[in-house]
Design a protein around this motif. Structure first.
Motif, mmCIF file in Angstrom:
data_model
loop_
_atom_site.group_PDB
_atom_site.id
_atom_site.type_symbol
_atom_site.label_atom_id
_atom_site.label_comp_id
_atom_site.label_asym_id
_atom_site.label_seq_id
_atom_site.Cartn_x
_atom_site.Cartn_y
_atom_site.Cartn_z
ATOM 1 N N ARG A 86 15.315 55.187 26.841
ATOM 2 C CA ARG A 86 15.856 56.391 27.492
ATOM 3 C C ARG A 86 15.615 56.296 29.002
ATOM 4 N N HIS A 87 16.069 55.207 29.560
ATOM 5 C CA HIS A 87 15.757 54.886 30.957
ATOM 6 C C HIS A 87 16.200 55.987 31.928
ATOM 7 N N GLU A 88 17.395 56.524 31.732
ATOM 8 C CA GLU A 88 17.877 57.553 32.658
ATOM 9 C C GLU A 88 17.000 58.796 32.619
ATOM 10 N N GLU A 89 16.609 59.216 31.421
ATOM 11 C CA GLU A 89 15.715 60.378 31.301
ATOM 12 C C GLU A 89 14.363 60.080 31.939
ATOM 13 N N TYR A 90 13.854 58.886 31.687
ATOM 14 C CA TYR A 90 12.571 58.474 32.246
ATOM 15 C C TYR A 90 12.622 58.527 33.778
ATOM 16 N N MET A 91 13.690 57.997 34.346
ATOM 17 C CA MET A 91 13.826 57.985 35.801
ATOM 18 C C MET A 91 13.964 59.403 36.361
ATOM 19 N N ARG A 92 14.668 60.277 35.663
ATOM 20 C CA ARG A 92 14.800 61.663 36.113
ATOM 21 C C ARG A 92 13.431 62.340 36.132
ATOM 22 N N ILE A 93 12.657 62.156 35.073
ATOM 23 C CA ILE A 93 11.345 62.803 34.969
ATOM 24 C C ILE A 93 10.361 62.255 35.996
ATOM 25 N N THR A 94 10.455 60.970 36.282
ATOM 26 C CA THR A 94 9.528 60.358 37.243
ATOM 27 C C THR A 94 10.045 60.426 38.676
ATOM 28 N N GLY A 95 11.138 61.119 38.890
ATOM 29 C CA GLY A 95 11.673 61.254 40.240
ATOM 30 C C GLY A 95 12.239 59.962 40.794
ATOM 31 N N GLY A 96 12.730 59.116 39.897
ATOM 32 C CA GLY A 96 13.316 57.849 40.319
ATOM 33 C C GLY A 96 12.303 56.740 40.518
ATOM 34 N N ASP A 103 0.681 55.039 34.656
ATOM 35 C CA ASP A 103 0.706 55.718 35.946
ATOM 36 C C ASP A 103 1.357 57.099 35.899
ATOM 37 N N LEU A 104 1.846 57.504 34.740
ATOM 38 C CA LEU A 104 2.475 58.815 34.613
ATOM 39 C C LEU A 104 1.445 59.927 34.792
ATOM 40 N N THR A 105 1.883 61.050 35.361
ATOM 41 C CA THR A 105 1.004 62.214 35.434
ATOM 42 C C THR A 105 0.961 62.884 34.062
ATOM 43 N N LEU A 106 -0.014 63.721 33.862
ATOM 44 C CA LEU A 106 -0.114 64.462 32.609
ATOM 45 C C LEU A 106 1.144 65.305 32.389
ATOM 46 N N GLU A 107 1.646 65.912 33.438
ATOM 47 C CA GLU A 107 2.848 66.739 33.325
ATOM 48 C C GLU A 107 4.059 65.897 32.914
ATOM 49 N N GLN A 108 4.185 64.708 33.471
ATOM 50 C CA GLN A 108 5.291 63.825 33.093
ATOM 51 C C GLN A 108 5.166 63.387 31.636
ATOM 52 N N MET A 109 3.952 63.049 31.214
ATOM 53 C CA MET A 109 3.740 62.653 29.819
ATOM 54 C C MET A 109 4.077 63.801 28.878
ATOM 55 N N GLU A 110 3.674 65.003 29.238
ATOM 56 C CA GLU A 110 3.967 66.166 28.395
ATOM 57 C C GLU A 110 5.467 66.399 28.287
ATOM 58 N N GLU A 111 6.180 66.298 29.402
ATOM 59 C CA GLU A 111 7.630 66.517 29.391
ATOM 60 C C GLU A 111 8.341 65.469 28.538
ATOM 61 N N ILE A 112 7.966 64.213 28.704
ATOM 62 C CA ILE A 112 8.577 63.135 27.925
ATOM 63 C C ILE A 112 8.295 63.325 26.439
ATOM 64 N N ALA A 113 7.044 63.598 26.096
ATOM 65 C CA ALA A 113 6.687 63.778 24.684
ATOM 66 C C ALA A 113 7.435 64.963 24.092
ATOM 67 N N GLN A 114 7.521 66.061 24.824
ATOM 68 C CA GLN A 114 8.212 67.241 24.316
ATOM 69 C C GLN A 114 9.697 66.972 24.094
ATOM 70 N N LEU A 115 10.321 66.294 25.031
ATOM 71 C CA LEU A 115 11.743 65.943 24.876
ATOM 72 C C LEU A 115 11.973 65.114 23.615
ATOM 73 N N GLU A 116 11.145 64.098 23.438
ATOM 74 C CA GLU A 116 11.357 63.212 22.296
ATOM 75 C C GLU A 116 10.946 63.880 20.986
ATOM 76 N N ARG A 117 9.903 64.670 21.014
ATOM 77 C CA ARG A 117 9.508 65.385 19.791
ATOM 78 C C ARG A 117 10.619 66.336 19.351
ATOM 79 N N GLU A 118 11.291 66.962 20.292
ATOM 80 C CA GLU A 118 12.425 67.824 19.942
ATOM 81 C C GLU A 118 13.565 67.003 19.340
ATOM 82 N N ARG A 119 13.821 65.850 19.911
ATOM 83 C CA ARG A 119 14.864 64.958 19.380
ATOM 84 C C ARG A 119 14.513 64.516 17.952
ATOM 85 N N VAL A 120 13.249 64.193 17.728
ATOM 86 C CA VAL A 120 12.783 63.781 16.404
ATOM 87 C C VAL A 120 12.920 64.942 15.418
#
Length: 128
Positions: A86-96, A103-120
């Motif tokens: 999900r490269h495009e989503e990853y880049m959007r969340i990490t600000g490019g 190296d992800l922040t806790l907030e970035q990890m939470e957002e990514i996990a929440q997005l994918e958990r919803e998809r699952v």
């Protein structure tokens, strides 16, 4: 590394149930399915096989359900898969930024996990 085939259906059942209920899975719960002397690599190869049998990673990354005790988030391996699938989503969340998972922040990890958990969850509700 070996897939322990007789454990795959049990893991599929766990993953599908937790996905429908929007529940996380502790890493220790995965190890509980196996004999104590089972090699770690075999545990995770078997887990990944169960995930692939439910859905390809392009559709839903079921490893998003895994949760470390201290953060309730998956470990860096999940974020590496997310970055690749999900490269495009990853880049959007990490600000490019092309940040590595560690190296992800806790907030970035939470957002990514929440997005994918919803998809699952959506995948499980619609397909299992």
């Amino acid at each position: 590394m070996n897939v322990i085939e007789e454990k795959v259906p049990e893991l599929i059942k766990l993953l599908e149930n937790k996905a429908r209920r929007r529940s996380a899975i502790r890493y220790s719960a995965i190890f509980d399915f196996f004999d104590p002397d089972t090699h770690r690599n075999d545990v995770w190869e078997t887990f990944e096989e169960a995930c692939r049998k439910i859905a390809p990673s392009e559709v839903a990354i079921y490893g998003a359900l895994l949760a470390k005790k201290n953060t309730n988030l998956p470990s860096t391996g999940f974020y590496d898969i997310f970055k690749n699938k999900r490269h495009e989503e990853y880049m959007r969340i990490t600000g490019g930024n092309r940040l590595e998972a560690h190296d992800l922040t806790l907030e970035q990890m939470e957002e990514i996990a929440q997005l994918e958990r919803e998809r699952v969850h959506q995948h499980a509700v619609e397909n299992t």
